[in-house]
Design an enzyme around this catalytic site. Structure first.
Site, PDB file in Angstrom:
ATOM      1  N   THR A  90      -5.648   7.472   7.824  1.00 53.81           N
ATOM      2  CA  THR A  90      -6.253   7.526   6.476  1.00 53.81           C
ATOM      3  C   THR A  90      -6.280   6.151   5.808  1.00 53.81           C
ATOM      4  O   THR A  90      -6.615   6.046   4.631  1.00 53.81           O
ATOM      5  CB  THR A  90      -5.512   8.525   5.568  1.00 53.81           C
ATOM      6  OG1 THR A  90      -4.161   8.088   5.411  1.00 53.81           O
ATOM      7  CG2 THR A  90      -5.536   9.923   6.155  1.00 53.81           C
ATOM      8  N   THR A  91      -5.901   5.119   6.556  1.00 56.36           N
ATOM      9  CA  THR A  91      -6.046   3.744   6.069  1.00 56.36           C
ATOM     10  C   THR A  91      -6.838   2.977   7.120  1.00 56.36           C
ATOM     11  O   THR A  91      -6.857   3.374   8.283  1.00 56.36           O
ATOM     12  CB  THR A  91      -4.672   3.059   5.883  1.00 56.36           C
ATOM     13  OG1 THR A  91      -3.935   3.167   7.108  1.00 56.36           O
ATOM     14  CG2 THR A  91      -3.880   3.702   4.762  1.00 56.36           C
ATOM     15  N   TYR A 131       0.743   5.185  25.958  1.00 56.02           N
ATOM     16  CA  TYR A 131       0.220   3.912  25.456  1.00 56.02           C
ATOM     17  C   TYR A 131       1.387   3.082  24.943  1.00 56.02           C
ATOM     18  O   TYR A 131       2.350   3.626  24.395  1.00 56.02           O
ATOM     19  CB  TYR A 131      -0.816   4.140  24.353  1.00 56.02           C
ATOM     20  CG  TYR A 131      -1.899   5.100  24.787  1.00 56.02           C
ATOM     21  CD1 TYR A 131      -2.694   4.820  25.900  1.00 56.02           C
ATOM     22  CD2 TYR A 131      -2.108   6.314  24.116  1.00 56.02           C
ATOM     23  CE1 TYR A 131      -3.675   5.702  26.321  1.00 56.02           C
ATOM     24  CE2 TYR A 131      -3.081   7.209  24.538  1.00 56.02           C
ATOM     25  CZ  TYR A 131      -3.858   6.903  25.642  1.00 56.02           C
ATOM     26  OH  TYR A 131      -4.811   7.785  26.067  1.00 56.02           O
ATOM     27  N   HIS A 156       4.094  10.957   5.773  1.00 58.43           N
ATOM     28  CA  HIS A 156       3.511  10.916   7.113  1.00 58.43           C
ATOM     29  C   HIS A 156       4.514  10.345   8.112  1.00 58.43           C
ATOM     30  O   HIS A 156       5.045   9.254   7.892  1.00 58.43           O
ATOM     31  CB  HIS A 156       2.249  10.040   7.127  1.00 58.43           C
ATOM     32  CG  HIS A 156       1.097  10.684   6.403  1.00 58.43           C
ATOM     33  ND1 HIS A 156       0.003   9.985   5.959  1.00 58.43           N
ATOM     34  CD2 HIS A 156       0.887  11.985   6.078  1.00 58.43           C
ATOM     35  CE1 HIS A 156      -0.838  10.831   5.380  1.00 58.43           C
ATOM     36  NE2 HIS A 156      -0.322  12.050   5.428  1.00 58.43           N
ATOM     37  N   HIS A 168       2.370   8.781   0.478  1.00 58.34           N
ATOM     38  CA  HIS A 168       1.206   8.645  -0.409  1.00 58.34           C
ATOM     39  C   HIS A 168       1.538   9.405  -1.689  1.00 58.34           C
ATOM     40  O   HIS A 168       2.097  10.498  -1.629  1.00 58.34           O
ATOM     41  CB  HIS A 168      -0.041   9.253   0.240  1.00 58.34           C
ATOM     42  CG  HIS A 168      -0.393   8.614   1.554  1.00 58.34           C
ATOM     43  ND1 HIS A 168      -1.274   7.566   1.657  1.00 58.34           N
ATOM     44  CD2 HIS A 168       0.031   8.870   2.817  1.00 58.34           C
ATOM     45  CE1 HIS A 168      -1.386   7.211   2.928  1.00 58.34           C
ATOM     46  NE2 HIS A 168      -0.599   7.985   3.663  1.00 58.34           N
ATOM     47  N   HIS A 198       0.820  -1.218   0.000  1.00 61.54           N
ATOM     48  CA  HIS A 198       0.000   0.000   0.000  1.00 61.54           C
ATOM     49  C   HIS A 198       0.847   1.258   0.000  1.00 61.54           C
ATOM     50  O   HIS A 198       0.377   2.341  -0.317  1.00 61.54           O
ATOM     51  CB  HIS A 198      -0.905   0.041   1.230  1.00 61.54           C
ATOM     52  CG  HIS A 198      -1.837  -1.102   1.288  1.00 61.54           C
ATOM     53  ND1 HIS A 198      -2.831  -1.284   0.374  1.00 61.54           N
ATOM     54  CD2 HIS A 198      -1.913  -2.142   2.137  1.00 61.54           C
ATOM     55  CE1 HIS A 198      -3.492  -2.378   0.651  1.00 61.54           C
ATOM     56  NE2 HIS A 198      -2.951  -2.922   1.713  1.00 61.54           N
ATOM     57  N   HIS A 218       5.822   6.776   6.225  1.00 65.80           N
ATOM     58  CA  HIS A 218       5.390   6.237   4.932  1.00 65.80           C
ATOM     59  C   HIS A 218       4.943   7.377   4.021  1.00 65.80           C
ATOM     60  O   HIS A 218       4.895   8.534   4.448  1.00 65.80           O
ATOM     61  CB  HIS A 218       4.271   5.202   5.124  1.00 65.80           C
ATOM     62  CG  HIS A 218       3.029   5.788   5.692  1.00 65.80           C
ATOM     63  ND1 HIS A 218       2.693   5.709   7.023  1.00 65.80           N
ATOM     64  CD2 HIS A 218       2.032   6.517   5.119  1.00 65.80           C
ATOM     65  CE1 HIS A 218       1.565   6.343   7.234  1.00 65.80           C
ATOM     66  NE2 HIS A 218       1.132   6.856   6.093  1.00 65.80           N
TER      67      HIS A 218
END
Ligand SMILES: [Zn+2]
Length: 302
Positions: free
Chosen positions: A232-233, A153, A145, A122, A88, A120
């Protein structure tokens, strides 16, 4: 003894096994052919506070926020970076720095400290631009990104389930036709590695040690838009405080096409891996402008 029906059943089942296993192991079973269908498998994709969105300079609310602080961004990683084509995007996990902890961001609207987890990209295609966020009606050629996890966490998976779990720094790129008029050592390394990442699941380890700050080039880190949104995925978790920099970095016309040569899991060209724009709803988009900082300082000096 021979039971054709059972044989047939097992043959079908064995044939399906890799797909079942793949579907279960993570959430990589989505496609950019039909992002409107994601919500049927991942309900949050059809929920509120989704990203990306269109940002308008004129409509964003100017605010005098403190700057973002970039902790250990300029310190070298203690390990070489390994980039992978995950079908992706191309992605790498952020290693710890030589001080044993990962780079982090805090400041701005962020109350907590957010550790950098992964980077990653896009992109579009030879025919269309492919940034996810749109700025003043304009889609850009590429978007990077840098995903950060709130360090209260333990994992990204856990952070995704909290409103304050994740922050992403988004950098937009615009293709330029000039020669090597700009110097971006970290980014050049990453873009060069794409030639080794053509096939799904291929990986490449960069030969040079990097620091995370080198991926930001000479970007003005003080000028950004910030809003509450989602990944966004899939699973599209609405857990992200987005920071989209107003400054746009250059990418050479020789580098950008390297993204278009990558292939996905089905060996098809990996193109247009950006999610369509989502509704802004009533969400405020804040704009931190460096000049406000200057004005405040002037007020203090007066
Ligand atoms: Zn992304």
């Amino acid at each position: 003894m021979h039971f054709p029906a059972i044989d047939d059943f097992y043959q079908r089942f064995l044939f399906l096994l890799p797909f079942v296993a793949n579907f279960r192991s993570d959430d990589r079973s989505f496609s950019y052919d039909d992002p409107d269908m994601w919500k049927f498998s991942y309900p949050k994709c059809g929920g509120l506070d989704q990203s990306p969105i269109a940002i308008s300079n004129r409509k964003a609310l100017p605010v005098a926020l403190p700057p973002l602080e970039f902790g250990l961004y300029d310190d070298l990683f203690d390990n070489l970076v390994t980039i992978t084509n995950n079908g992706h995007s191309v992605e790498f996990e952020v290693p710890a720095t030589i001080y044993g902890v990962r780079p982090y961001v805090t400041g701005g609207l962020l109350v907590d400290c957010y550790e950098a987890e992964a980077v990653h990209f896009h992109w579009g295609s030879p025919k269309s631009k492919g940034s996810e966020h749109v700025l003043d009606g304009r889609r850009f050629d590429l978007e990077m990104h840098i995903v950060h996890r709130n360090n209260k966490y333990l994992t990204l998976r856990e952070a995704e389930t909290h409103n304050d779990g994740i922050t992403v720094l988004a950098v937009l790129f615009k293709v330029v036709r000039t020669g090597p008029a700009f110097y971006q050592p970290g980014l050049s390394e990453v873009f060069s590695s794409l030639l080794h990442l053509g096939n799904f699941n291929s990986s490449y380890t960069l030969p040079e040690q990097l620091n995370l700050g080198s991926l930001l080039g000479n970007l003005d880190r003080g000028n950004f838009f910030t809003y509450k949104g989602s990944l966004t995925t899939p699973r599209c978790s609405p857990a992200v405080q987005w920071h989209v920099f107003a400054d746009v970095l250059p990418i050479s016309h020789r580098e950008l096409p390297k993204f278009w040569q990558l292939r996905d899991q089905r060996r098809r060209p990996l193109l247009n891996n950006f999610r369509p724009l989502q509704s802004q709803e009533n969400r405020p988009i804040f704009h931190r402008k460096p000049f406000l900082e200057q004005q405040l300082q002037e007020v203090i000096w007066l």
